[in-house]
Design an enzyme around this catalytic site. Structure first.
Site, mmCIF file in Angstrom:
data_model
loop_
_atom_site.group_PDB
_atom_site.id
_atom_site.type_symbol
_atom_site.label_atom_id
_atom_site.label_comp_id
_atom_site.label_asym_id
_atom_site.label_seq_id
_atom_site.Cartn_x
_atom_site.Cartn_y
_atom_site.Cartn_z
ATOM 1 N N GLU A 95 -32.500 33.889 76.305
ATOM 2 C CA GLU A 95 -32.017 32.788 77.440
ATOM 3 C C GLU A 95 -30.278 32.966 77.565
ATOM 4 O OE1 GLU A 95 -34.109 28.876 77.355
ATOM 5 O OE2 GLU A 95 -32.326 27.929 77.504
ATOM 6 N N GLU B 116 -41.572 17.844 81.673
ATOM 7 C CA GLU B 116 -42.859 18.013 80.351
ATOM 8 C C GLU B 116 -42.553 16.907 79.496
ATOM 9 O OE1 GLU B 116 -40.645 20.508 81.640
ATOM 10 O OE2 GLU B 116 -41.773 22.502 81.807
ATOM 11 N N LYS C 95 -37.362 24.375 86.215
ATOM 12 C CA LYS C 95 -37.467 23.018 86.246
ATOM 13 C C LYS C 95 -37.688 22.121 87.790
ATOM 14 C CE LYS C 95 -34.977 22.052 82.203
ATOM 15 N NZ LYS C 95 -34.034 21.164 81.249
ATOM 16 N N GLY D 278 -28.617 23.473 74.586
ATOM 17 C CA GLY D 278 -29.791 23.087 74.052
ATOM 18 C C GLY D 278 -30.518 23.970 72.975
ATOM 19 N N ARG D 279 -30.374 25.410 73.142
ATOM 20 C CA ARG D 279 -30.890 26.286 72.316
ATOM 21 C C ARG D 279 -29.863 26.441 70.918
ATOM 22 N NH1 ARG D 279 -29.281 28.084 76.779
ATOM 23 N NH2 ARG D 279 -27.885 29.863 77.083
ATOM 24 N N HIS E 95 -51.198 44.917 61.005
ATOM 25 C CA HIS E 95 -52.739 45.086 60.961
ATOM 26 C C HIS E 95 -52.998 44.798 62.397
ATOM 27 C CE1 HIS E 95 -53.856 45.281 56.814
ATOM 28 N NE2 HIS E 95 -52.642 44.482 56.757
ATOM 29 N N LYS F 222 -31.976 16.667 75.931
ATOM 30 C CA LYS F 222 -30.639 16.704 76.281
ATOM 31 C C LYS F 222 -30.186 15.733 77.772
ATOM 32 C CE LYS F 222 -26.425 19.335 76.987
ATOM 33 N NZ LYS F 222 -25.912 20.827 77.068
#
Ligand code: G6Q
Length: 543
Positions: free
Chosen positions: A352, A211, A502, A266-267, A383, A205
């Site tokens: 978030e 990263e 960030k 973003g999410r 399990h 965005k």
């Protein structure tokens, strides 16, 4: 009035205390129709919420709380583009991403829906070209590998949805996702691929995320080490962003950029151009079906009475478990391997959005907000950590998600899978008493083989898992989270904690880079850790 001083809040507390001693066993025994009454259905999605620690009186009280907090007007404010993301001064319009052509959603007098469809059409044309093999790499060969480079909201959504919808993905295209700045991530994805047949979708965005830019630069070097000329970049890189200037500065032509807007968080961005890698995989028609599924839930959220409104119900039950029964975590347990990334996706969406301790007025909240969201597909989790779900000291409310019709023809597997889902929810609710243990076996240690039960869960059943149903599931949880954030009074649409992360690492990265044996300004623990790393680096221990 603050949330906890509302009479509706006190009514709920009193109500909780009035039946605290009654267990789910008792509640089911007293009300044989409970399973039918405490359930709701809309457009193929069935929600059973009878295994919550509620009575038939609870829901009206929760709905009264939602009304007192103005949930209805909050929903209207979101859909009509009010700037409800107050700390960033933005409207919140992921719902406009799935509005039909011809709809109108005005932001500063501009109808954004035509822009949404213009980008969707461009994405569709691009995806078709790739899928037909007519988008060529620098050497004239068609693209066979598509790599999405992005992180957080620019990764989790498309990566989750790609896993979920692999059955309808183009088998001729190999789609991968790189997110972590850890070089093992991109190295693993690039390994064995031919740059001449690989296209990167750089999804960011802001187009400033370190990263993503680090991975994108590595990908560019990898390409150029084969292709030589920078003119190859336009055949192998496209960008998805709101930041044209930064995209061009990276070397990607604006004609290879797919836009979205600052009113898409973003999410919440999977349904925007951030979904491009998914659209390439499943095709534009399926992608639009996913939007249709989400729109179906949008309409339901806007119009259904609160007591029959699926996302509102999930949100209110979450508040009940979190604030009135004191649950700290919430498990999402899809009984479908294709949804294996769904818990991780929801973890971001929920934590978030509502992981906040300051309310919309800038005051500390007086209640607990987002629970810890976690999970894994069933039956694998059974399990492993289900031991704690059944016999641990902390009850964990669970969402079981089941799919009625699988897309593989292995009925024996599917019946076992579904039987396990139903059995787990039942066992959590009803437990096993000492008397029941004694009546069924005499293996000794009966006290270790009792289960207290009374552990709440919802069960969601969907008819099948296709693009439409996935769109529904996503919107269902988006609006659940909205419901909770609105009632708690937090801004669900900023993320200052992420922003902090960030910037925090950049100073230390500089110090590592220019390390000369001296470090200043850190605590003794951090200094020792950085120094240890730098010495290992100097001694050549690192490759
Ligand atoms: C999402 C968050 C965060 C964001 C990533 C990537 O709501 O803000 O997860 O999506 O940090 O940001 P960019 O898309 O700007 O690279």
């Amino acid at each position: 009035m603050t949330l906890t001083s509302l009479p509706e809040w006190s009514n709920l507390r009193r109500h909780r205390d009035s039946f605290a001693h009654r267990k789910l066993r008792d509640l089911f025994a007293e009300d044989p129709q409970r399973g039918d009454h405490l359930a709701a259905e809309y457009d193929g999605i069935y929600l059973d919420y009878a295994k919550n620690r509620i009575t038939r009186e609870t829901l009206p009280l929760l709905v009264a709380l939602a009304e007192a907090r103005g949930l209805r007007s909050g929903i209207d404010a979101m859909f009509s583009a009010e700037r409800i993301n107050s700390t960033e001064g933005r409207p919140v319009l992921h719902t406009a991403l799935r509005a039909p052509r011809g709809a109108s959603v005005l932001v500063d007098g501009d109808n954004v829906v035509p822009h949404v469809h213009e980008v969707l059409d461009r994405m569709g044309a691009f995806a078709d070209k790739l899928r037909r093999g007519s988008w060529k790499g620098h050497s004239g060969r068609p693209i066979r590998n598509v790599v999405n480079i992005g992180i957080g909201g620019s990764d989790l959504g498309p990566a989750m949805a790609y896993q979920a919808l692999r059955a309808i993905s183009d088998p001729g295209l190999n789609v991968s996702f790189v997110s972590n700045v850890d070089g093992h991530d991109i190295a693993g994805v690039l390994d064995g691929k031919d740059p001449a047949e690989t296209l990167f979708i750089v999804s960011s965005k802001t187009f400033t995320t370190v990263e993503t830019l680090t991975n994108a630069r590595t990908a560019r070097r990898w390409l150029l080490s084969q292709a030589g000329s920078p003119s190859a970049i336009r055949h192998h890189f496209v960008a998805v962003s709101t930041n044209t200037v930064a995209v061009e500065a990276f070397g990607i032509d604006a004609s290879n950029m797919f836009e979205f807007w600052d009113w898409v968080g973003g999410r919440y961005s999977l349904h925007s151009a951030i979904g491009l890698s998914l659209m390439v995989a499943i095709g534009p028609v399926n992608f639009r079906e996913m939007l249709d599924g989400a729109r179906s839930i949008d309409e339901h959220f806007q119009t259904a009475p609160l007591e029959q409104n699926l996302p509102v119900l999930l949100g209110l039950l979450g508040i009940w478990n979190r604030n009135f029964l004191g649950s700290h975590t919430h498990a999402v347990l899809p009984y479908d391997q294709r949804l294996n990334r769904f818990p991780a996706y929801l973890q971001q969406l929920d934590m978030e959005s509502n992981g906040k301790s300051i309310d919309r007025d800038g005051k500390p909240v007086a209640i607990d907000t987002a629970p810890i969201v976690w999970g894994e597909p069933g039956t694998n989790g059974q399990h492993a950590y289900y031991q704690m779900l059944h016999q641990g000291t902390t009850p964990v409310p669970c969402d079981f998600i089941g799919v009625l019709r699988p897309s593989v023809d292995l009925l024996e597997h599917h019946e076992l899978l579904m039987a396990n889902l139903f059995a787990q929810a039942e066992a959590l609710a009803f437990g096993r008493t000492l008397g029941e243990v004694a009546a069924t076996d005499n293996m000794g240690h009966p006290e270790h083989r009792t289960f207290r039960g009374n552990r709440p869960s919802n069960t969601l059943l969907i008819p099948e898992l296709n693009a439409y149903r996935l769109g529904q599931l996503i919107a269902l949880y988006e609006h659940k989270i909205f419901t909770q954030g609105w009632i708690w009074g937090v801004n669900s649409f900023d993320q200052w904690g992420v922003e902090l992360g960030k910037v925090m690492a950049s100073r230390i990265a500089d110090e590592i880079h220019s390390f000369d044996g001296q470090l200043a300004g850190h605590d003794s623990s951090t200094t020792a850790l950085i120094a240890r790393y730098c010495r290992a680096r100097q001694e050549g221990i690192l490759v």
